[in-house]
Design an enzyme around this catalytic site. Structure first.
Site: not given
Ligand code: CA2
Length: 158
Positions: A21-22, A29, A34, A85, A88, A109, A111, A118
């Protein structure tokens, strides 16, 4: 009828790269967290890393837990390993954990951020102890490292 010419560059297998997700928002963003690369950039980087070692890379992203579970199931008998990946869902999903355990494929896995630097709730992963490797905080290079690791794992040793 003309038959296809034989080639010497047959694929050594397929590596699945799964994003949760996301992660479709990458590059649009929160660049300070990221980075500025898009999901397409990440997928191309993974494909190039796979190709360099003779592997195909298939990519899939979903914001839905069940769709990720389905993609993991579909990898059984098809892929030689999974780069995951789970976003969340890493911190919440027993369903994704069970799917990875069930297919018995080596998973890495990944990230983008260092989840251990964090918030506390990101420190626990339902996936780490059933993964062959965990890569966190290397930015999108983590996907490349993960593909290279799975390629090595699936190559005859020198
Ligand atoms: O660091 C990572 O890759 C995470 O898997 C990213 C997840 C977060 O919930 C994990 O704790 C760590 C969130 C992905 C959100 O991705 C975005 C990318 C660009 C803008 C906003 C969100």
């Amino acid at each position: 009828m003309t038959e296809a010419a034989p080639t010497n560059d047959a694929s050594r297998g397929t590596i699945l790269v799964l994003n949760g997700p996301n992660l479709n928002l990458l590059g649009t963003r929160e660049p300070e967290k990221y980075g500025t690369s898009t999901l397409v950039d990440v997928e191309n980087l993974a494909k190039e890393a796979g190709a360099a070692h003779g592997f195909d890379v298939e990519c899939f992203q979903s914001n839905h837990e069940g769709a990720l579970v389905d993609a993991i199931h579909a990898a059984r008998g098809k892929a030689v390993g999974i780069v995951l990946n789970a976003g969340a869902y890493t911190h919440t999903s027993v369903a994704i954990r069970d799917a990875i355990s069930a297919v018995q494929l080596p998973a890495v896995e990944v990230h983008i951020t260092n989840v251990h630097a964090r918030e506390e709730f990101r420190h626990h992963s339902y996936l780490s102890d059933i993964s062959k490797a965990v890569i966190a905080g290397a930015g999108i290079m983590g996907y490349r490292f993960a593909v290279e690791y799975l390629a090595d794992l699936n190559s005859p040793q020198a």
